[in-house]
Design a protein around this motif. Structure first.
Motif, PDB file in Angstrom:
ATOM      1  N   VAL A 116       0.841  -1.200   0.000  1.00 50.40           N
ATOM      2  CA  VAL A 116       0.000   0.000   0.000  1.00 50.40           C
ATOM      3  C   VAL A 116       0.878   1.253   0.000  1.00 50.40           C
ATOM      4  O   VAL A 116       0.602   2.214  -0.716  1.00 50.40           O
ATOM      5  CB  VAL A 116      -0.980  -0.003   1.192  1.00 50.40           C
ATOM      6  N   GLY A 117       1.946   1.215   0.773  1.00 51.19           N
ATOM      7  CA  GLY A 117       2.862   2.352   0.823  1.00 51.19           C
ATOM      8  C   GLY A 117       3.452   2.677  -0.537  1.00 51.19           C
ATOM      9  O   GLY A 117       3.533   3.843  -0.934  1.00 51.19           O
ATOM     10  N   HIS A 118       3.858   1.642  -1.270  1.00 50.36           N
ATOM     11  CA  HIS A 118       4.398   1.867  -2.611  1.00 50.36           C
ATOM     12  C   HIS A 118       3.343   2.476  -3.533  1.00 50.36           C
ATOM     13  O   HIS A 118       3.650   3.364  -4.333  1.00 50.36           O
ATOM     14  CB  HIS A 118       4.933   0.556  -3.199  1.00 50.36           C
ATOM     15  N   ALA A 119       2.128   2.003  -3.445  1.00 54.59           N
ATOM     16  CA  ALA A 119       1.065   2.548  -4.294  1.00 54.59           C
ATOM     17  C   ALA A 119       0.787   4.009  -3.939  1.00 54.59           C
ATOM     18  O   ALA A 119       0.583   4.849  -4.834  1.00 54.59           O
ATOM     19  CB  ALA A 119      -0.208   1.710  -4.170  1.00 54.59           C
ATOM     20  N   VAL A 120       0.802   4.336  -2.670  1.00 55.42           N
ATOM     21  CA  VAL A 120       0.559   5.720  -2.245  1.00 55.42           C
ATOM     22  C   VAL A 120       1.706   6.627  -2.706  1.00 55.42           C
ATOM     23  O   VAL A 120       1.474   7.742  -3.181  1.00 55.42           O
ATOM     24  CB  VAL A 120       0.335   5.802  -0.720  1.00 55.42           C
ATOM     25  N   VAL A 121       2.938   6.144  -2.605  1.00 55.42           N
ATOM     26  CA  VAL A 121       4.068   6.947  -3.078  1.00 55.42           C
ATOM     27  C   VAL A 121       3.978   7.136  -4.598  1.00 55.42           C
ATOM     28  O   VAL A 121       4.250   8.221  -5.116  1.00 55.42           O
ATOM     29  CB  VAL A 121       5.412   6.318  -2.644  1.00 55.42           C
ATOM     30  N   ALA A 122       3.575   6.100  -5.323  1.00 57.29           N
ATOM     31  CA  ALA A 122       3.392   6.232  -6.776  1.00 57.29           C
ATOM     32  C   ALA A 122       2.355   7.310  -7.073  1.00 57.29           C
ATOM     33  O   ALA A 122       2.527   8.133  -7.988  1.00 57.29           O
ATOM     34  CB  ALA A 122       2.972   4.897  -7.380  1.00 57.29           C
ATOM     35  N   TRP A 123       1.274   7.316  -6.312  1.00 56.31           N
ATOM     36  CA  TRP A 123       0.243   8.343  -6.480  1.00 56.31           C
ATOM     37  C   TRP A 123       0.836   9.741  -6.258  1.00 56.31           C
ATOM     38  O   TRP A 123       0.596  10.668  -7.035  1.00 56.31           O
ATOM     39  CB  TRP A 123      -0.908   8.066  -5.513  1.00 56.31           C
ATOM     40  N   MET A 124       1.644   9.890  -5.210  1.00 55.60           N
ATOM     41  CA  MET A 124       2.242  11.192  -4.915  1.00 55.60           C
ATOM     42  C   MET A 124       3.196  11.620  -6.035  1.00 55.60           C
ATOM     43  O   MET A 124       3.226  12.796  -6.423  1.00 55.60           O
ATOM     44  CB  MET A 124       2.948  11.160  -3.558  1.00 55.60           C
ATOM     45  N   TRP A 125       3.959  10.670  -6.589  1.00 59.29           N
ATOM     46  CA  TRP A 125       4.845  11.011  -7.708  1.00 59.29           C
ATOM     47  C   TRP A 125       4.038  11.389  -8.945  1.00 59.29           C
ATOM     48  O   TRP A 125       4.400  12.297  -9.687  1.00 59.29           O
ATOM     49  CB  TRP A 125       5.808   9.867  -8.019  1.00 59.29           C
ATOM     50  N   LEU A 126       2.950  10.688  -9.185  1.00 62.83           N
ATOM     51  CA  LEU A 126       2.116  11.017 -10.336  1.00 62.83           C
ATOM     52  C   LEU A 126       1.531  12.420 -10.185  1.00 62.83           C
ATOM     53  O   LEU A 126       1.506  13.206 -11.147  1.00 62.83           O
ATOM     54  CB  LEU A 126       1.002   9.976 -10.505  1.00 62.83           C
ATOM     55  N   GLU A 127       1.086  12.748  -9.004  1.00 60.86           N
ATOM     56  CA  GLU A 127       0.545  14.086  -8.737  1.00 60.86           C
ATOM     57  C   GLU A 127       1.621  15.152  -8.988  1.00 60.86           C
ATOM     58  O   GLU A 127       1.365  16.174  -9.625  1.00 60.86           O
ATOM     59  CB  GLU A 127       0.024  14.153  -7.299  1.00 60.86           C
ATOM     60  N   GLN A 128       2.833  14.920  -8.501  1.00 62.60           N
ATOM     61  CA  GLN A 128       3.924  15.871  -8.712  1.00 62.60           C
ATOM     62  C   GLN A 128       4.294  15.972 -10.193  1.00 62.60           C
ATOM     63  O   GLN A 128       4.596  17.057 -10.695  1.00 62.60           O
ATOM     64  CB  GLN A 128       5.158  15.451  -7.907  1.00 62.60           C
ATOM     65  N   ALA A 129       4.284  14.836 -10.882  1.00 61.15           N
ATOM     66  CA  ALA A 129       4.628  14.832 -12.307  1.00 61.15           C
ATOM     67  C   ALA A 129       3.603  15.616 -13.123  1.00 61.15           C
ATOM     68  O   ALA A 129       3.963  16.283 -14.102  1.00 61.15           O
ATOM     69  CB  ALA A 129       4.740  13.399 -12.815  1.00 61.15           C
ATOM     70  N   LEU A 130       2.353  15.538 -12.732  1.00 67.83           N
ATOM     71  CA  LEU A 130       1.319  16.314 -13.432  1.00 67.83           C
ATOM     72  C   LEU A 130       1.603  17.819 -13.330  1.00 67.83           C
ATOM     73  O   LEU A 130       1.504  18.552 -14.312  1.00 67.83           O
ATOM     74  CB  LEU A 130      -0.067  15.996 -12.865  1.00 67.83           C
ATOM     75  N   VAL A 131       1.971  18.259 -12.153  1.00 67.19           N
ATOM     76  CA  VAL A 131       2.295  19.674 -11.945  1.00 67.19           C
ATOM     77  C   VAL A 131       3.552  20.023 -12.737  1.00 67.19           C
ATOM     78  O   VAL A 131       3.595  21.048 -13.433  1.00 67.19           O
ATOM     79  CB  VAL A 131       2.477  19.987 -10.442  1.00 67.19           C
ATOM     80  N   ALA A 132       4.578  19.166 -12.655  1.00 62.67           N
ATOM     81  CA  ALA A 132       5.835  19.438 -13.358  1.00 62.67           C
ATOM     82  C   ALA A 132       5.613  19.524 -14.863  1.00 62.67           C
ATOM     83  O   ALA A 132       6.126  20.439 -15.527  1.00 62.67           O
ATOM     84  CB  ALA A 132       6.859  18.351 -13.024  1.00 62.67           C
ATOM     85  N   ALA A 133       4.849  18.599 -15.425  1.00 66.84           N
ATOM     86  CA  ALA A 133       4.597  18.596 -16.869  1.00 66.84           C
ATOM     87  C   ALA A 133       3.881  19.866 -17.307  1.00 66.84           C
ATOM     88  O   ALA A 133       4.149  20.397 -18.391  1.00 66.84           O
ATOM     89  CB  ALA A 133       3.781  17.368 -17.252  1.00 66.84           C
ATOM     90  N   GLN A 134       3.012  20.359 -16.459  1.00 70.35           N
ATOM     91  CA  GLN A 134       2.266  21.580 -16.776  1.00 70.35           C
ATOM     92  C   GLN A 134       3.171  22.811 -16.738  1.00 70.35           C
ATOM     93  O   GLN A 134       2.990  23.744 -17.510  1.00 70.35           O
ATOM     94  CB  GLN A 134       1.120  21.722 -15.773  1.00 70.35           C
ATOM     95  N   ARG A 135       4.174  22.791 -15.860  1.00 68.95           N
ATOM     96  CA  ARG A 135       5.009  23.985 -15.657  1.00 68.95           C
ATOM     97  C   ARG A 135       6.268  24.024 -16.521  1.00 68.95           C
ATOM     98  O   ARG A 135       6.853  25.090 -16.682  1.00 68.95           O
ATOM     99  CB  ARG A 135       5.372  24.098 -14.185  1.00 68.95           C
ATOM    100  N   VAL A 136       6.704  22.897 -17.047  1.00 68.63           N
ATOM    101  CA  VAL A 136       7.937  22.856 -17.840  1.00 68.63           C
ATOM    102  C   VAL A 136       7.927  23.852 -18.998  1.00 68.63           C
ATOM    103  O   VAL A 136       8.917  24.575 -19.186  1.00 68.63           O
ATOM    104  CB  VAL A 136       8.235  21.411 -18.349  1.00 68.63           C
ATOM    105  N   PRO A 137       6.872  23.949 -19.795  1.00 70.49           N
ATOM    106  CA  PRO A 137       6.933  24.822 -20.979  1.00 70.49           C
ATOM    107  C   PRO A 137       7.255  26.291 -20.684  1.00 70.49           C
ATOM    108  O   PRO A 137       7.958  26.927 -21.456  1.00 70.49           O
ATOM    109  CB  PRO A 137       5.529  24.692 -21.587  1.00 70.49           C
ATOM    110  N   GLN A 138       6.797  26.821 -19.567  1.00 68.39           N
ATOM    111  CA  GLN A 138       7.039  28.234 -19.276  1.00 68.39           C
ATOM    112  C   GLN A 138       8.133  28.456 -18.232  1.00 68.39           C
ATOM    113  O   GLN A 138       8.408  29.588 -17.855  1.00 68.39           O
ATOM    114  CB  GLN A 138       5.740  28.951 -18.853  1.00 68.39           C
ATOM    115  N   ALA A 139       8.800  27.397 -17.802  1.00 64.99           N
ATOM    116  CA  ALA A 139       9.811  27.509 -16.751  1.00 64.99           C
ATOM    117  C   ALA A 139      11.140  28.033 -17.299  1.00 64.99           C
ATOM    118  O   ALA A 139      11.491  27.792 -18.456  1.00 64.99           O
ATOM    119  CB  ALA A 139      10.034  26.147 -16.103  1.00 64.99           C
TER     120      ALA A 139
END
Length: 163
Positions: A92-115
């Motif tokens: 369960v811990g691994h799945a929750v950490v994967a979720w947290m990384w996916l959430e962070q990656a979504l933000v990162a992907a959105q911000r890369v173009p204007q960074a």
């Protein structure tokens, strides 16, 4: 190391023995809803294709966790349900950490173009860390869930006299 393993076992018992069933599963349903929201965002047209694939893997993994959790609680024997609580915590811990990384990656992907250059490197690092976790860590959960679903009692069946 043995202190860490002992603590891991206590936390596993707390998660599987108490928190999963607390308020008729309200906590489990709440985190499932949050994970589903992130999966939905990652599967949208705006998200990069790789994150869509990660969302699909996470969705499958979380669904399996739900199925295995139900299977553990239908044994009718709390000792069998809790026999492998440490492994449950790890999965369960691994799945929750994967979720947290996916959430962070979504933000990162959105911000890369204007960074700017420095920020761009930071966001690329977030995307790469997410890629790593989904490629190297999350795949470990499948075999763990298989073992948990089998309701294996090897550890439970051990007798003090056999030492």
């Amino acid at each position: 190391n043995s202190i860490h393993e002992g603590t891991h076992g206590i936390h596993g018992l707390d998660l599987l023995g108490r928190k999963v069933t607390m308020q008729d599963g309200a906590l489990f349903r709440a985190i499932s809803g949050e994970i589903a929201n992130t999966i939905s965002k990652a599967k949208s047209q705006e998200a990069p294709r790789e994150l869509h694939a990660n969302a699909t893997v996470l969705e499958h993994t979380w669904h399996r966790i739900g199925s295995v959790t139900r299977a553990l609680y239908t044994t009718g024997d709390l000792n069998k349900t809790l026999a492998n609580a440490s492994l449950y915590l790890e999965a369960v811990g691994h799945a929750v950490v994967a979720w947290m990384w996916l959430e962070q990656a979504l933000v990162a992907a959105q911000r890369v173009p204007q960074a700017g250059d420095d920020d761009k490197d930071f966001y690329h690092g977030k995307l790469q860390a997410c890629r790593y976790f989904f490629n190297w860590e999350l795949p470990k959960v499948g075999p763990q869930l298989d073992l948990l679903a089998s309701i294996d009692t090897t550890a439970l069946d051990m007798q003090d006299a056999w030492f």
